[in-house]
Write an enzyme that holds these catalytic residues in place. Sequence first.
Site, short mmCIF file in Angstrom:
data_model
loop_
_atom_site.label_atom_id
_atom_site.label_comp_id
_atom_site.label_asym_id
_atom_site.label_seq_id
_atom_site.Cartn_x
_atom_site.Cartn_y
_atom_site.Cartn_z
N GLU A 80 -20.91 61.24 97.44
CA GLU A 80 -22.30 61.52 97.04
C GLU A 80 -22.50 63.03 96.99
OE1 GLU A 80 -24.78 60.88 95.55
OE2 GLU A 80 -26.49 60.19 96.72
N ASP A 81 -23.44 63.45 96.16
CA ASP A 81 -23.73 64.89 96.07
C ASP A 81 -24.42 65.43 97.30
OD1 ASP A 81 -26.08 63.48 95.54
OD2 ASP A 81 -26.51 64.48 93.63
N ARG A 87 -27.04 70.76 86.04
CA ARG A 87 -25.95 70.00 86.69
C ARG A 87 -24.61 70.70 86.51
NH1 ARG A 87 -27.72 64.91 88.33
NH2 ARG A 87 -29.31 63.93 87.06
N LYS A 110 -25.80 60.45 88.74
CA LYS A 110 -24.93 61.38 88.04
C LYS A 110 -24.47 62.50 88.97
CE LYS A 110 -27.91 60.83 83.99
NZ LYS A 110 -28.93 61.50 83.17
N GLY A 111 -25.23 62.72 90.03
CA GLY A 111 -25.01 63.91 90.87
C GLY A 111 -23.63 64.04 91.50
N LYS A 167 -28.65 67.79 104.15
CA LYS A 167 -29.82 68.53 104.68
C LYS A 167 -30.30 67.76 105.90
CE LYS A 167 -31.84 69.71 100.17
NZ LYS A 167 -33.00 69.38 99.31
N ASP A 203 -29.36 68.29 89.90
CA ASP A 203 -30.24 68.70 88.80
C ASP A 203 -31.65 69.05 89.26
OD1 ASP A 203 -30.83 65.88 89.41
OD2 ASP A 203 -32.22 66.06 87.72
N ILE A 205 -32.01 72.56 95.84
CA ILE A 205 -30.86 73.22 95.23
C ILE A 205 -30.42 72.49 93.95
CG2 ILE A 205 -29.97 74.33 97.32
CD1 ILE A 205 -28.31 71.22 96.25
N ASP A 223 -30.30 63.62 101.73
CA ASP A 223 -31.56 64.32 101.98
C ASP A 223 -32.37 63.48 102.97
OD1 ASP A 223 -33.62 66.18 101.53
OD2 ASP A 223 -34.38 65.11 99.79
P1 IMP Z 1 -32.32 60.84 99.63
O1 IMP Z 1 -32.49 59.39 99.30
O2 IMP Z 1 -33.65 61.47 99.98
O3 IMP Z 1 -31.27 61.11 100.67
O4 IMP Z 1 -31.96 61.57 98.29
C1 IMP Z 1 -30.71 61.61 97.79
C2 IMP Z 1 -30.73 62.01 96.34
O5 IMP Z 1 -31.82 62.88 96.04
C3 IMP Z 1 -29.50 62.80 96.00
O6 IMP Z 1 -28.46 61.95 95.61
C4 IMP Z 1 -29.97 63.69 94.90
O7 IMP Z 1 -29.83 63.03 93.66
C5 IMP Z 1 -31.42 63.92 95.20
N1 IMP Z 1 -31.65 65.22 95.87
C6 IMP Z 1 -31.89 65.43 97.18
N2 IMP Z 1 -32.05 66.73 97.47
C7 IMP Z 1 -31.88 67.37 96.28
C8 IMP Z 1 -31.90 68.78 95.93
O8 IMP Z 1 -32.10 69.69 96.73
N3 IMP Z 1 -31.67 69.04 94.61
C9 IMP Z 1 -31.43 68.07 93.68
N4 IMP Z 1 -31.41 66.76 93.98
C10 IMP Z 1 -31.63 66.42 95.28
MG MG Z 2 -27.67 61.65 93.74
#
Ligand code: IMP
Ligand code: MG
Length: 176
Positions: A97-98, A163, A41-42, A129, A157, A151, A101
Amino acid sequence: MFDDINVLISEEELTDRIKEVAEQINKDYAGKEIHLICILKGGVYFMTELSKYITVPVTLDFMKISSYGSGTKSSGIVKIDMDLSEPIEGEDVLVTEDIIDSGRTLSYLMEVLETRKPKSLRLCTMLDKPERRVVDVKVDYTCFNIPDKFIVGYGLDYDQNYRNLPFIGVPKQFDN
Ligand code: IMP
Ligand code: MG
């Protein structure tokens, strides 16, 4: 109104930067059509805002994947909860994508999409990040690099809340 949140990126800063990125995209895709994929949803606030400033023809599709549980750390487990409604073979696909991470979610997703034979496949993220990266992901467009803080807002969220904040903020409980 949101006393428990410290603002990290204001609504104005967000929209100004999203417009800049859209202009770059317009140049890069001149003469083409873009098939935009929103990661739910992000990514929904970012994708709708970005798409408003894209001037080449655009089609939209949505996909829901999950990698996070209910906490603030990535589980490393990625699952397709809802797939695209149309094939992407032969399309110039741009995934929105939002936030990137650890990179686990998007590296997995880009591999899955590549097997469906798009003409091109690029990634556009609102936030990154970089310090937190565990798995390498090629990011083509980034609006903002941010520090390693949890964040919320503009689609992001905390346990499904916040959101709808029109800015990016850090819940005070995580801001130290
Ligand atoms: P990754 O697989 O670790 O890169 O995570 C990506 C997903 O984790 C993003 O699409 C977000 O939905 C969630 N996410 C990562 N960091 C944050 C944050 O700081 N706040 C909220 N959701 C996050
Ligand atoms: Mg996401």
